[in-house]
Design a protein around this motif. Sequence first.
Motif, PDB file in Angstrom:
ATOM      1  N   THR A 307       0.868  -1.180   0.000  1.00 34.05           N
ATOM      2  CA  THR A 307       0.000   0.000   0.000  1.00 34.05           C
ATOM      3  C   THR A 307       0.905   1.230   0.000  1.00 34.05           C
ATOM      4  N   THR A 308       0.335   2.370  -0.384  1.00 27.33           N
ATOM      5  CA  THR A 308       1.158   3.576  -0.449  1.00 27.33           C
ATOM      6  C   THR A 308       1.322   4.258   0.900  1.00 27.33           C
ATOM      7  N   HIS A 309       0.501   3.889   1.890  1.00 27.16           N
ATOM      8  CA  HIS A 309       0.680   4.362   3.269  1.00 27.16           C
ATOM      9  C   HIS A 309       0.609   3.153   4.192  1.00 27.16           C
ATOM     10  N   GLU A 310       1.683   2.887   4.929  1.00 25.07           N
ATOM     11  CA  GLU A 310       1.711   1.809   5.909  1.00 25.07           C
ATOM     12  C   GLU A 310       2.860   2.064   6.877  1.00 25.07           C
ATOM     13  N   PRO A 311       2.923   1.352   8.002  1.00 27.75           N
ATOM     14  CA  PRO A 311       4.057   1.533   8.916  1.00 27.75           C
ATOM     15  C   PRO A 311       5.368   1.229   8.185  1.00 27.75           C
ATOM     16  N   PRO A 312       6.462   1.894   8.637  1.00 25.95           N
ATOM     17  CA  PRO A 312       6.570   2.761   9.808  1.00 25.95           C
ATOM     18  C   PRO A 312       6.172   4.203   9.493  1.00 25.95           C
ATOM     19  N   TYR A 313       5.831   4.940  10.557  1.00 25.83           N
ATOM     20  CA  TYR A 313       5.491   6.352  10.421  1.00 25.83           C
ATOM     21  C   TYR A 313       6.571   7.185  11.110  1.00 25.83           C
ATOM     22  N   PHE A 328      10.426   4.093   3.230  1.00 28.69           N
ATOM     23  CA  PHE A 328       9.500   5.127   3.667  1.00 28.69           C
ATOM     24  C   PHE A 328       9.737   6.413   2.889  1.00 28.69           C
ATOM     25  N   SER A 329       8.745   7.301   2.986  1.00 29.25           N
ATOM     26  CA  SER A 329       8.850   8.605   2.324  1.00 29.25           C
ATOM     27  C   SER A 329       9.567   9.597   3.216  1.00 29.25           C
ATOM     28  N   LEU A 330      10.157  10.590   2.574  1.00 30.23           N
ATOM     29  CA  LEU A 330      10.680  11.779   3.255  1.00 30.23           C
ATOM     30  C   LEU A 330      10.047  12.959   2.533  1.00 30.23           C
ATOM     31  N   GLU A 331       9.117  13.673   3.202  1.00 31.67           N
ATOM     32  CA  GLU A 331       8.311  14.665   2.494  1.00 31.67           C
ATOM     33  C   GLU A 331       7.980  15.897   3.332  1.00 31.67           C
ATOM     34  N   PRO A 332       8.984  16.648   3.733  1.00 32.80           N
ATOM     35  CA  PRO A 332       8.681  17.883   4.452  1.00 32.80           C
ATOM     36  C   PRO A 332       7.986  18.887   3.534  1.00 32.80           C
TER      37      PRO A 332
END
Length: 369
Positions: A307-313, A328-332
Amino acid sequence: MKEITAEHFAERLARGAAHAKEADLDALLVAPGPDLAYFADYLPPVTERLTMLVIPSEGEPMMVVPVLERDSAAATRAAGAFRLVTWADGEDEHAPLIDQLWSGGRYGISDSAWAMHLLALQRELPDVRFRAFSDVLPMLRAVKGADEIDRLAAAGAAADATFEDILSVSFAGRTEREVAADLDRLLREHGHSQVDFTIVGSGPNGANPHHEAGDRLIQQGDMVVLDFGGLMDGYGSDTTRTVHVGEPTDEEHEVFEVVKRAQQAAFDAVAVGVPLQDIDRAARAVIAEAGYGQYFVHRVGHGIGTTTHEPPYLVEGEEQPVVAGMCFSLEPGIYLPGRFGVRIEDIVVAADDGAHRLNNTSRELHIVR
Protein backbone atom coordinates in the motif's frame (compact mmCIF):
# COMPACT_ATOMS: atom_id res chain seq x y z
CA MET A 1 14.03 -8.03 -11.21
CA LYS A 2 13.76 -11.21 -9.16
CA GLU A 3 10.51 -13.13 -9.43
CA ILE A 4 8.45 -13.49 -6.26
CA THR A 5 8.00 -17.25 -5.86
CA ALA A 6 6.12 -19.72 -3.69
CA GLU A 7 9.22 -19.93 -1.52
CA HIS A 8 9.01 -16.20 -0.76
CA PHE A 9 5.44 -16.61 0.50
CA ALA A 10 6.41 -19.65 2.58
CA GLU A 11 9.15 -17.53 4.17
CA ARG A 12 6.67 -14.73 4.87
CA LEU A 13 4.26 -17.14 6.54
CA ALA A 14 7.11 -18.48 8.67
CA ARG A 15 8.07 -14.93 9.67
CA GLY A 16 4.43 -14.21 10.50
CA ALA A 17 4.33 -17.25 12.78
CA ALA A 18 7.55 -16.12 14.45
CA HIS A 19 6.17 -12.61 14.98
CA ALA A 20 3.01 -14.11 16.50
CA LYS A 21 5.05 -16.19 18.91
CA GLU A 22 7.24 -13.24 19.92
CA ALA A 23 4.10 -11.19 20.60
CA ASP A 24 2.61 -13.99 22.74
CA LEU A 25 -0.17 -14.57 20.23
CA ASP A 26 -1.63 -17.96 19.36
CA ALA A 27 -2.16 -16.98 15.73
CA LEU A 28 -2.56 -14.16 13.24
CA LEU A 29 -5.94 -13.77 11.55
CA VAL A 30 -5.36 -12.16 8.18
CA ALA A 31 -8.33 -10.56 6.42
CA PRO A 32 -8.57 -9.46 2.76
CA GLY A 33 -6.45 -6.40 2.12
CA PRO A 34 -2.73 -5.65 1.96
CA ASP A 35 -1.87 -8.15 4.70
CA LEU A 36 -3.52 -11.02 2.80
CA ALA A 37 -1.82 -9.98 -0.44
CA TYR A 38 1.51 -9.98 1.39
CA PHE A 39 1.16 -13.38 3.07
CA ALA A 40 -1.05 -15.29 0.61
CA ASP A 41 -0.70 -13.55 -2.77
CA TYR A 42 -4.47 -13.21 -2.76
CA LEU A 43 -6.88 -10.30 -3.22
CA PRO A 44 -10.41 -11.73 -3.33
CA PRO A 45 -13.48 -9.79 -4.44
CA VAL A 46 -14.60 -7.29 -1.81
CA THR A 47 -17.89 -8.76 -0.55
CA GLU A 48 -19.53 -9.66 2.74
CA ARG A 49 -18.42 -13.30 2.41
CA LEU A 50 -15.75 -14.41 4.89
CA THR A 51 -12.17 -15.03 3.76
CA MET A 52 -9.57 -15.37 6.49
CA LEU A 53 -6.02 -16.71 6.63
CA VAL A 54 -4.91 -18.22 9.95
CA ILE A 55 -1.16 -18.20 10.68
CA PRO A 56 -0.66 -20.09 13.95
CA SER A 57 2.43 -19.48 16.04
CA GLU A 58 2.98 -23.23 15.73
CA GLY A 59 1.49 -25.53 13.13
CA GLU A 60 0.18 -25.37 9.57
CA PRO A 61 -1.39 -22.17 8.20
CA MET A 62 -4.90 -22.46 6.75
CA MET A 63 -7.23 -20.18 4.84
CA VAL A 64 -11.03 -20.17 5.00
CA VAL A 65 -12.62 -19.17 1.67
CA PRO A 66 -16.08 -19.31 0.09
CA VAL A 67 -16.38 -22.45 -2.03
CA LEU A 68 -17.13 -20.37 -5.13
CA GLU A 69 -13.69 -18.72 -4.76
CA ARG A 70 -11.72 -21.86 -4.03
CA ASP A 71 -10.21 -22.14 -7.51
CA SER A 72 -8.96 -18.56 -7.42
CA ALA A 73 -7.39 -19.04 -3.99
CA ALA A 74 -5.80 -22.31 -5.10
CA ALA A 75 -4.21 -20.67 -8.16
CA THR A 76 -1.99 -18.20 -6.25
CA ARG A 77 1.75 -18.56 -5.93
CA ALA A 78 1.34 -19.09 -2.18
CA ALA A 79 -1.39 -21.73 -2.31
CA GLY A 80 0.91 -24.66 -1.56
CA ALA A 81 2.04 -23.07 1.71
CA PHE A 82 -1.31 -23.32 3.50
CA ARG A 83 -4.37 -25.56 3.74
CA LEU A 84 -7.60 -24.39 2.11
CA VAL A 85 -10.92 -24.86 3.92
CA THR A 86 -14.16 -23.87 2.19
CA TRP A 87 -17.69 -23.01 3.21
CA ALA A 88 -20.83 -22.72 1.04
CA ASP A 89 -23.68 -20.22 0.97
CA GLY A 90 -26.28 -21.25 3.52
CA GLU A 91 -23.69 -22.66 5.91
CA ASP A 92 -22.24 -20.94 8.98
CA GLU A 93 -19.28 -19.19 7.40
CA HIS A 94 -17.60 -18.64 10.76
CA ALA A 95 -17.72 -22.30 11.87
CA PRO A 96 -14.55 -23.41 9.99
CA LEU A 97 -12.66 -20.49 11.50
CA ILE A 98 -14.00 -21.01 15.02
CA ASP A 99 -12.84 -24.65 14.79
CA GLN A 100 -9.27 -23.35 14.49
CA LEU A 101 -9.46 -21.08 17.54
CA TRP A 102 -9.66 -22.02 21.18
CA SER A 103 -11.13 -20.69 24.36
CA GLY A 104 -8.91 -18.18 26.11
CA GLY A 105 -6.70 -17.71 23.07
CA ARG A 106 -4.94 -14.51 22.02
CA TYR A 107 -5.12 -13.54 18.36
CA GLY A 108 -3.81 -10.69 16.25
CA ILE A 109 -6.23 -9.61 13.52
CA SER A 110 -5.80 -7.41 10.45
CA ASP A 111 -6.94 -3.82 10.75
CA SER A 112 -8.90 -4.40 7.52
CA ALA A 113 -11.10 -7.14 9.02
CA TRP A 114 -14.81 -6.38 8.78
CA ALA A 115 -16.47 -5.62 12.08
CA MET A 116 -19.33 -8.07 11.30
CA HIS A 117 -16.86 -10.97 11.23
CA LEU A 118 -14.90 -9.90 14.30
CA LEU A 119 -18.13 -9.40 16.28
CA ALA A 120 -19.37 -12.83 15.22
CA LEU A 121 -16.17 -14.41 16.52
CA GLN A 122 -16.45 -12.50 19.77
CA ARG A 123 -20.03 -13.73 20.27
CA GLU A 124 -18.99 -17.35 19.83
CA LEU A 125 -15.73 -17.05 21.77
CA PRO A 126 -16.34 -14.42 24.46
CA ASP A 127 -13.17 -15.22 26.40
CA VAL A 128 -10.88 -14.89 23.39
CA ARG A 129 -8.79 -11.73 23.14
CA PHE A 130 -8.33 -10.07 19.75
CA ARG A 131 -5.65 -7.43 19.09
CA ALA A 132 -5.34 -5.26 15.98
CA PHE A 133 -2.12 -5.71 13.99
CA SER A 134 -1.48 -1.95 14.24
CA ASP A 135 -1.55 -2.28 18.02
CA VAL A 136 0.37 -5.45 18.68
CA LEU A 137 2.48 -5.91 15.52
CA PRO A 138 2.74 -2.48 13.88
CA MET A 139 5.97 -3.35 12.06
CA LEU A 140 4.75 -6.70 10.70
CA ARG A 141 5.40 -5.75 7.04
CA ALA A 142 7.75 -2.81 7.62
CA VAL A 143 11.05 -4.53 6.73
CA LYS A 144 11.16 -5.39 3.05
CA GLY A 145 12.99 -8.22 1.34
CA ALA A 146 15.18 -7.73 -1.73
CA ASP A 147 12.32 -8.85 -4.00
CA GLU A 148 10.07 -6.14 -2.55
CA ILE A 149 12.72 -3.42 -2.74
CA ASP A 150 13.24 -4.28 -6.42
CA ARG A 151 9.55 -3.66 -7.07
CA LEU A 152 9.46 -0.45 -5.06
CA ALA A 153 12.49 0.77 -7.03
CA ALA A 154 10.77 -0.05 -10.33
CA ALA A 155 7.61 1.77 -9.23
CA GLY A 156 9.72 4.75 -8.16
CA ALA A 157 11.48 4.81 -11.53
CA ALA A 158 8.09 4.80 -13.29
CA ALA A 159 6.95 7.75 -11.15
CA ASP A 160 10.20 9.55 -12.00
CA ALA A 161 9.57 9.00 -15.72
CA THR A 162 6.07 10.38 -15.24
CA PHE A 163 7.45 13.55 -13.68
CA GLU A 164 9.97 14.04 -16.47
CA ASP A 165 7.15 13.76 -19.00
CA ILE A 166 4.78 16.12 -17.16
CA LEU A 167 7.38 18.89 -17.34
CA SER A 168 6.74 19.17 -21.07
CA VAL A 169 2.98 19.78 -20.83
CA SER A 170 1.35 23.19 -20.57
CA PHE A 171 0.23 24.27 -17.10
CA ALA A 172 -0.90 27.90 -17.51
CA GLY A 173 -4.50 28.21 -18.67
CA ARG A 174 -5.37 24.59 -17.89
CA THR A 175 -7.25 23.28 -14.89
CA GLU A 176 -5.69 21.30 -12.06
CA ARG A 177 -8.00 18.45 -13.05
CA GLU A 178 -6.57 18.38 -16.57
CA VAL A 179 -2.99 18.17 -15.30
CA ALA A 180 -4.04 15.46 -12.82
CA ALA A 181 -5.49 13.49 -15.74
CA ASP A 182 -2.13 13.78 -17.51
CA LEU A 183 -0.39 12.38 -14.42
CA ASP A 184 -2.84 9.48 -14.25
CA ARG A 185 -2.35 8.66 -17.92
CA LEU A 186 1.45 8.87 -17.70
CA LEU A 187 1.67 6.66 -14.61
CA ARG A 188 -0.31 3.99 -16.45
CA GLU A 189 1.78 4.40 -19.59
CA HIS A 190 4.89 3.82 -17.47
CA GLY A 191 3.52 0.57 -16.02
CA HIS A 192 1.22 1.36 -13.11
CA SER A 193 -1.84 -0.88 -12.85
CA GLN A 194 -3.46 1.38 -10.25
CA VAL A 195 -3.28 5.13 -9.65
CA ASP A 196 -4.12 6.05 -6.06
CA PHE A 197 -3.76 9.84 -6.11
CA THR A 198 -2.81 12.73 -8.40
CA ILE A 199 -2.64 15.86 -6.26
CA VAL A 200 -2.26 19.08 -8.25
CA GLY A 201 -2.34 22.07 -5.89
CA SER A 202 -1.85 25.36 -7.71
CA GLY A 203 -1.35 28.77 -6.12
CA PRO A 204 -3.31 28.99 -2.83
CA ASN A 205 -4.53 25.41 -3.25
CA GLY A 206 -0.95 24.23 -2.76
CA ALA A 207 -1.25 25.30 0.89
CA ASN A 208 -3.62 22.35 1.41
CA PRO A 209 -1.35 19.27 1.64
CA HIS A 210 -4.10 16.88 0.42
CA HIS A 211 -5.86 19.19 -2.02
CA GLU A 212 -8.13 17.42 -4.49
CA ALA A 213 -7.41 18.61 -8.02
CA GLY A 214 -10.28 20.83 -9.11
CA ASP A 215 -11.38 23.28 -11.77
CA ARG A 216 -9.10 26.16 -10.78
CA LEU A 217 -7.24 27.48 -13.81
CA ILE A 218 -3.49 27.38 -13.26
CA GLN A 219 -2.05 30.85 -13.79
CA GLN A 220 1.25 32.45 -14.66
CA GLY A 221 3.12 33.00 -11.40
CA ASP A 222 1.63 29.97 -9.60
CA MET A 223 3.60 27.55 -7.48
CA VAL A 224 2.17 24.05 -8.19
CA VAL A 225 2.53 21.03 -5.89
CA LEU A 226 2.44 17.69 -7.75
CA ASP A 227 2.02 14.60 -5.54
CA PHE A 228 1.20 11.34 -7.31
CA GLY A 229 1.54 7.59 -7.04
CA GLY A 230 -0.09 4.20 -7.12
CA LEU A 231 0.71 0.52 -7.53
CA MET A 232 2.92 -1.23 -10.06
CA ASP A 233 3.40 -4.99 -9.92
CA GLY A 234 1.76 -4.90 -6.49
CA TYR A 235 4.05 -2.27 -4.92
CA GLY A 236 3.64 1.44 -4.40
CA SER A 237 5.07 4.69 -5.69
CA ASP A 238 4.68 8.11 -4.09
CA THR A 239 6.63 11.20 -5.03
CA THR A 240 6.13 14.96 -4.81
CA ARG A 241 7.77 17.73 -6.76
CA THR A 242 6.91 21.42 -6.73
CA VAL A 243 7.09 23.39 -9.96
CA HIS A 244 6.54 27.06 -10.81
CA VAL A 245 4.75 28.61 -13.78
CA GLY A 246 7.20 31.24 -14.91
CA GLU A 247 9.86 32.81 -12.70
CA PRO A 248 9.36 32.58 -8.90
CA THR A 249 9.56 35.54 -6.53
CA ASP A 250 12.44 35.80 -4.08
CA GLU A 251 10.13 34.64 -1.28
CA GLU A 252 8.92 31.62 -3.23
CA HIS A 253 12.49 30.67 -4.03
CA GLU A 254 13.49 31.07 -0.36
CA VAL A 255 10.65 28.84 0.89
CA PHE A 256 11.50 26.22 -1.71
CA GLU A 257 15.16 26.19 -0.66
CA VAL A 258 14.18 25.74 3.01
CA VAL A 259 12.08 22.70 2.13
CA LYS A 260 14.88 21.27 -0.01
CA ARG A 261 17.36 21.65 2.86
CA ALA A 262 14.88 20.05 5.26
CA GLN A 263 14.40 17.07 2.97
CA GLN A 264 18.17 16.63 2.71
CA ALA A 265 18.48 16.85 6.50
CA ALA A 266 15.90 14.07 6.87
CA PHE A 267 17.78 11.95 4.32
CA ASP A 268 21.09 12.50 6.13
CA ALA A 269 19.47 11.49 9.45
CA VAL A 270 18.47 8.01 8.24
CA ALA A 271 20.69 5.39 9.86
CA VAL A 272 20.09 1.94 11.27
CA GLY A 273 19.23 2.20 14.97
CA VAL A 274 18.11 5.85 14.85
CA PRO A 275 14.61 6.39 16.30
CA LEU A 276 12.15 7.18 13.52
CA GLN A 277 11.09 10.37 15.33
CA ASP A 278 14.63 11.74 14.97
CA ILE A 279 14.25 11.85 11.18
CA ASP A 280 11.12 13.96 11.57
CA ARG A 281 12.95 16.16 14.05
CA ALA A 282 15.87 16.70 11.65
CA ALA A 283 13.62 18.08 8.92
CA ARG A 284 11.46 20.05 11.34
CA ALA A 285 14.49 21.76 12.90
CA VAL A 286 15.55 23.20 9.53
CA ILE A 287 12.08 24.57 8.83
CA ALA A 288 11.66 25.96 12.35
CA GLU A 289 15.05 27.67 12.27
CA ALA A 290 14.03 29.42 9.06
CA GLY A 291 10.90 30.75 10.79
CA TYR A 292 8.32 28.51 9.11
CA GLY A 293 7.82 25.90 11.84
CA GLN A 294 4.08 26.53 12.25
CA TYR A 295 3.56 25.92 8.54
CA PHE A 296 4.91 22.34 8.53
CA VAL A 297 1.71 20.60 9.57
CA HIS A 298 2.26 16.85 9.01
CA ARG A 299 4.72 14.08 9.80
CA VAL A 300 7.82 13.85 7.64
CA GLY A 301 7.09 10.41 6.26
CA HIS A 302 5.29 7.07 6.10
CA GLY A 303 6.12 3.54 5.08
CA ILE A 304 5.29 2.13 1.67
CA GLY A 305 4.94 -1.37 0.28
CA THR A 306 1.85 -3.20 -0.93
CA THR A 307 0.00 0.00 0.00
CA THR A 308 1.16 3.58 -0.45
CA HIS A 309 0.68 4.36 3.27
CA GLU A 310 1.71 1.81 5.91
CA PRO A 311 4.06 1.53 8.92
CA PRO A 312 6.57 2.76 9.81
CA TYR A 313 5.49 6.35 10.42
CA LEU A 314 8.15 9.01 10.89
CA VAL A 315 6.55 11.22 13.49
CA GLU A 316 7.23 12.70 16.92
CA GLY A 317 6.77 10.02 19.58
CA GLU A 318 7.74 7.06 17.36
CA GLU A 319 10.76 5.57 19.11
CA GLN A 320 10.94 2.46 16.91
CA PRO A 321 14.50 2.38 15.53
CA VAL A 322 15.29 2.29 11.84
CA VAL A 323 15.92 -1.25 10.57
CA ALA A 324 17.72 -2.06 7.33
CA GLY A 325 15.08 -2.83 4.70
CA MET A 326 12.53 -0.30 5.87
CA CYS A 327 11.16 1.79 2.99
CA PHE A 328 9.50 5.13 3.67
CA SER A 329 8.85 8.60 2.32
CA LEU A 330 10.68 11.78 3.26
CA GLU A 331 8.31 14.66 2.49
CA PRO A 332 8.68 17.88 4.45
CA GLY A 333 6.58 20.83 3.35
CA ILE A 334 5.72 24.45 4.06
CA TYR A 335 2.13 25.62 3.54
CA LEU A 336 1.33 29.34 3.65
CA PRO A 337 -2.48 29.64 3.91
CA GLY A 338 -4.14 31.48 1.05
CA ARG A 339 -0.84 31.87 -0.80
CA PHE A 340 1.13 28.76 -1.82
CA GLY A 341 2.74 25.55 -0.64
CA VAL A 342 5.95 23.62 -1.27
CA ARG A 343 6.61 19.90 -0.72
CA ILE A 344 9.45 17.63 -1.88
CA GLU A 345 9.08 13.88 -1.45
CA ASP A 346 11.20 10.83 -2.21
CA ILE A 347 10.87 7.20 -1.22
CA VAL A 348 14.04 5.90 0.42
CA VAL A 349 15.20 2.52 1.63
CA ALA A 350 17.24 2.23 4.83
CA ALA A 351 20.43 0.19 4.59
CA ASP A 352 23.45 -0.49 6.77
CA ASP A 353 25.30 2.36 5.04
CA GLY A 354 22.46 4.90 5.35
CA ALA A 355 19.59 5.78 3.03
CA HIS A 356 19.20 5.16 -0.70
CA ARG A 357 16.71 7.13 -2.76
CA LEU A 358 14.20 5.30 -4.95
CA ASN A 359 13.20 8.61 -6.58
CA ASN A 360 15.96 10.35 -8.47
CA THR A 361 14.48 13.24 -10.41
CA SER A 362 15.98 16.65 -9.73
CA ARG A 363 14.90 18.28 -6.49
CA GLU A 364 15.48 21.77 -7.92
CA LEU A 365 12.57 24.14 -8.59
CA HIS A 366 11.46 23.44 -12.17
CA ILE A 367 10.03 26.24 -14.27
CA VAL A 368 7.07 25.17 -16.42
CA ARG A 369 4.99 27.04 -18.97
